[in-house]
Design an enzyme around this catalytic site. Structure first.
Site, PDB file in Angstrom:
ATOM      1  N   CYS B  50      -0.765   1.744 -15.657  1.00 25.59           N
ATOM      2  CA  CYS B  50       0.329   0.785 -15.490  1.00 25.59           C
ATOM      3  C   CYS B  50      -0.012  -0.570 -16.121  1.00 25.59           C
ATOM      4  O   CYS B  50       0.879  -1.375 -16.380  1.00 25.59           O
ATOM      5  CB  CYS B  50       0.696   0.627 -14.019  1.00 25.59           C
ATOM      6  SG  CYS B  50      -0.692   0.332 -12.973  1.00 25.59           S
ATOM      7  N   ASN B  51      -1.289  -0.807 -16.357  1.00 27.52           N
ATOM      8  CA  ASN B  51      -1.677  -2.106 -16.916  1.00 27.52           C
ATOM      9  C   ASN B  51      -2.094  -2.068 -18.370  1.00 27.52           C
ATOM     10  O   ASN B  51      -2.338  -3.121 -18.955  1.00 27.52           O
ATOM     11  CB  ASN B  51      -2.826  -2.709 -16.097  1.00 27.52           C
ATOM     12  CG  ASN B  51      -2.331  -3.314 -14.811  1.00 27.52           C
ATOM     13  OD1 ASN B  51      -1.212  -3.816 -14.769  1.00 27.52           O
ATOM     14  ND2 ASN B  51      -3.124  -3.240 -13.768  1.00 27.52           N
ATOM     15  N   GLN B 118     -10.108   2.146  -9.371  1.00 32.06           N
ATOM     16  CA  GLN B 118      -9.106   3.135  -9.759  1.00 32.06           C
ATOM     17  C   GLN B 118      -9.162   3.409 -11.265  1.00 32.06           C
ATOM     18  O   GLN B 118      -8.986   4.546 -11.707  1.00 32.06           O
ATOM     19  CB  GLN B 118      -7.722   2.620  -9.376  1.00 32.06           C
ATOM     20  CG  GLN B 118      -6.675   3.705  -9.322  1.00 32.06           C
ATOM     21  CD  GLN B 118      -5.281   3.132  -9.080  1.00 32.06           C
ATOM     22  OE1 GLN B 118      -5.086   1.925  -9.011  1.00 32.06           O
ATOM     23  NE2 GLN B 118      -4.327   4.016  -8.935  1.00 32.06           N
ATOM     24  N   GLN B 122      -8.957   6.770 -13.896  1.00 35.26           N
ATOM     25  CA  GLN B 122      -7.918   6.903 -14.933  1.00 35.26           C
ATOM     26  C   GLN B 122      -8.549   7.148 -16.312  1.00 35.26           C
ATOM     27  O   GLN B 122      -8.047   7.950 -17.093  1.00 35.26           O
ATOM     28  CB  GLN B 122      -7.047   5.651 -14.949  1.00 35.26           C
ATOM     29  CG  GLN B 122      -6.163   5.550 -13.703  1.00 35.26           C
ATOM     30  CD  GLN B 122      -5.515   4.198 -13.544  1.00 35.26           C
ATOM     31  OE1 GLN B 122      -6.080   3.172 -13.941  1.00 35.26           O
ATOM     32  NE2 GLN B 122      -4.347   4.169 -12.922  1.00 35.26           N
ATOM     33  N   GLY B 191       7.497  -5.922  14.729  1.00 34.20           N
ATOM     34  CA  GLY B 191       8.337  -6.174  13.557  1.00 34.20           C
ATOM     35  C   GLY B 191       8.087  -5.113  12.505  1.00 34.20           C
ATOM     36  O   GLY B 191       7.883  -3.951  12.812  1.00 34.20           O
ATOM     37  N   ALA B 196       2.737  -5.343   6.557  1.00 31.28           N
ATOM     38  CA  ALA B 196       2.414  -4.784   7.879  1.00 31.28           C
ATOM     39  C   ALA B 196       2.265  -3.271   7.775  1.00 31.28           C
ATOM     40  O   ALA B 196       1.331  -2.679   8.339  1.00 31.28           O
ATOM     41  CB  ALA B 196       3.506  -5.142   8.872  1.00 31.28           C
TER      42      ALA B 196
END
Lengths: 282, 423
Positions: B50-51, B118, B122, B191, B196
């Site tokens: 993705c980068n 990661q 890859q 919440g 979270a």
């Protein structure tokens, strides 16, 4: 033979110093690979000191426990034995690195203490109950020492998390729950052994009351022991009831340990350990 | 012989361009096969994350600039884009710089989050895909193997991978400093929200099983509870839920504090001194900061967690100099090894020449010593072989070393002249 004792004592000290080096490096970097050499250093140190002590006893045909150097050596060996099992618990193993520097410091002190000549004691001081009393007491002190150090680690860890200083020298200490369990495990063992040694001591003192005087139970050392038992009993009760837990209780345990340890030292150094403090021996 | 990398990354162009040039995993084998039509010899690997989108290629005959042009054309043809669209974001490196770049990428030094792991997986996947399509050669194989070992060395010898760098992982690390076993801890989420949920997921991955959800919207709470196999509680039961929880993740949209010191008094009495860890990731905050002053309460809000992340990132950046030293050293070694390959034909010719001389002289000698038995003649042959091989050892080693430090053509030319070898 005396040279072998000296060499073993130096090897023991070297083992502790090497372990302390690895331990401090672990506390700085957190590399798990350093835990094994730390444990190995402590084991080598303890084993060598034990060898020196046994050999000294073998030479003099008696238990070498009357001198400060021998007593401290035994305390270090037993404290090592009390601390080493945590090395087998991955989540608690780093606690060993907190113990190692102090044990190394104590082992260095033993090297510079003069080794007393072991004179043959009176037959009453060679009796099995007394040997048992002293041996169990030392084991209890070792557990209290281990518990005291763990409580210090708990206080540091709790403060570190509370004050949001995540980085720093003590960031690789075990979790608070792990420390709590180790702390109370040590204190419980120490408490049980200390209570047992008091009973053994009382039985022996009653049997040998002619030697210790009729008011031996009022001796400062005996009273201090009773206060200590009471203190730890209160701590246990407070923990069980939930009145005191966590850092506060660890703090009290640490303070209590320092106070009792300090008072024992004062009694030893000032000669107040005598059993006929309030009355004459018959 | 040329080794190049052509690509673009988060450093050089925006995601809008990167996504247009990406090679999804399902199209990668076809893309590799197509690229083989552009590069007939040598090897190549396409790395697409993705980068970044990068093509590492080696060609034994083509020059570096022509190889780069071929790769640009391939990118343009494959994605059916004009080169002008992505030309500004493109970078290309040759030889030692290309090797060094791959080593930096594999070690996570070039990543958006410095030190992330990661990327190594890859790179490994990209290499495996190329190997499956048989588009790797000896040089590309060695390059990637060296990249993997360099990444391992960098990670073990530096602190680039230490300290967590995401809010959720930092929160989990802090919880691990308090609680021994997540399986025995109860996690309460007040919440909701993305962070979270991420934190809750991380805790679940670490073994948390008892999950409580308290939400003003019963439906939202129940949905989250179903997703994480927890139990949803109505808002009115918040105090009881807190009393039973060990880790509390609070992320509501409430404009005021939902938890103050007086609210905590009965909770703490019920807890009997068990520690409680509050992760307040709500903005504005849900928990009064004075709650942190209570005994056995550990409170971290968004700023505190962000501060830890920044400090860890900074610590990783401080390690970069050490990492780059290791990477540069390994890249130099790799290029020296690559250059030494160029010496192989010359070394082989040199050995052939000396052995030819040996054979000629041996024949003459054996002709004179005709009274020797077959076994003795064989022994003399072995002796002559051993002498020539011993003589060759040092020059072979020296040529390989020199070629790594000096111009290979000059060194090889000199050797050829010395031993009378043809160009």
């Amino acid at each position: 033979m005396h040279n072998v004792v000296t060499i073993l004592a130096w090897v023991g000290c070297a083992g502790y110093v090497v372990a302390a080096g690895y331990a401090l490096y672990f506390l700085r970097t957190g590399r798990q690979s350093l835990l094994r050499p730390t444990a190995l250093g402590l084991f080598t140190g303890g084993f060598s000191l034990l060898g020196a002590l046994v050999l000294r006893g073998f030479i003099s045909h008696r238990l070498p426990l009357t001198g400060a150097r021998d007593a401290l050596s035994l305390l270090i060996i037993l404290a090592t034995a009390a601390a080493l099992p945590v090395a087998r618990r991955p989540r608690a193993a780093s606690l060993l690195c907190f113990h190692a520097p102090l044990l190394a410091l104590l082992s260095l002190i033993t090297i510079f203490l003069t080794s007393d000549t072991l004179a043959t004691p009176a037959h009453q001081l060679r009796s099995m109950p007394l040997i048992l009393h002293v041996g169990v007491a030392f084991l209890a002190y070792a557990f209290f020492l281990s518990g005291g150090l763990t409580s210090a680690a708990y206080v540091i860890q709790a403060r570190r998390i509370k004050s949001h200083s995540e980085a720093g020298f003590f960031q690789y200490l075990p979790s608070l729950e792990e420390l709590d369990q180790s702390l109370w495990s040590s204190i419980t063992k120490g408490y049980v052994l200390f209570t047992a040694t008091l009973f053994i001591g009382w039985a022996w003192a009653w049997a040998e009351r002619n030697l210790l005087g009729d008011k031996w139970y009022l001796a400062p050392k005996v009273l201090l022991s009773l206060v200590m038992v009471l203190f730890y009993a209160v701590c246990f009760h407070a923990r069980r009831r939930g009145w005191l837990r966590g850092p506060q209780l660890a703090y009290w345990v640490l303070m209590g340990f320092c106070l009792f340890f300090g008072l024992y030292l004062v009694l030893e150094l000032t000669g107040l350990r005598t059993y006929y403090f309030w009355g004459n021996a018959q | 012989m040329s080794l190049v990398v052509l690509g673009l990354s988060h450093h050089t162009c925006p995601v809008e361009i990167r996504e247009r040039l990406a090679f999804p995993p399902e199209t990668l084998p076809v893309a590799l096969a197509r690229l083989r039509k552009y590069i007939d010899e040598g090897g190549f690997v396409i790395l697409s994350t993705c980068n970044r989108v990068e093509i590492y290629a080696h060609h034994p005959g083509a020059s570096a600039s022509s190889l780069v042009d071929i790769l640009k054309k391939f990118l343009s043809d494959w994605h059916q884009l004009s080169e002008d669209v992505f030309a500004d974001g493109l970078y290309s490196y040759e030889e030692i710089e290309a090797a060094g770049h791959l080593f930096r990428v594999a070690a996570g030094v070039d990543s958006l989050v410095v030190g992330e792991t990661q990327i190594l997986g890859q790179v490994h996947d990209a290499y495996l895909a190329a190997q499956t399509q048989q588009t790797t050669d000896k040089i590309i194989h060695a390059l990637f193997q060296r990249a993997f070992s360099t990444a391992k060395t960098v990670r073990s010898e530096s602190g680039i991978g230490t300290g967590k760098v995401s809010i959720s992982s930092v929160a989990v690390d802090l919880a691990a400093a308090i609680f021994r076993d997540f399986e025995k801890t109860t996690v309460l989420v007040i919440g909701g929200g993305e962070t979270a949920e991420l934190t809750l997921r991380s805790l679940c991955e670490k073994g948390a099983r008892r999950i409580l959800i308290v939400n003003r919207s019963q439906e939202t709470g129940e949905n989250l509870a179903v997703k994480y196999k927890g139990t949803a509680h109505p808002w009115q039961e918040l105090s009881n839920a807190i009393a039973g929880a060990d880790i509390v993740i609070s992320s509501t949209a409430a404009p005021e504090y939902i938890l103050r010191v007086p609210d905590m008094d009965p909770v703490l009495r019920l807890r009997k001194g068990r520690p409680i860890f509050f992760i307040d990731i709500a903005v504005p905050r849900d928990i009064d900061p004075r709650v942190a002053e209570l005994p056995d309460v550990y409170l971290y809000n968004m700023d505190d967690l962000q501060h830890v992340v920044e400090r860890n990132m900074e610590a990783r950046r401080r390690e970069l100099t050490r990492c780059i030293e290791t990477i540069d050293k390994n890249a130099q070694q790799f290029i020296a090894w690559m250059a030494s390959l160029a010496a192989e034909p010359t070394i082989r010719s040199m050995a052939d020449e000396l052995h030819q001389i040996r054979e000629q002289e041996l024949d003459k000698t054996l002709h004179v010593l005709s009274n020797l038995s077959e076994a003795e003649k064989q022994e003399v042959r072995y002796l002559s072989e051993r002498i020539v091989n011993r003589i060759l050892q040092r020059p072979m080693r020296e040529i390989k070393q020199e070629i790594g430090h000096h111009d290979p053509h000059t060194v090889l030319h000199l050797v050829k002249r010395m031993f009378g070898l043809g160009e």
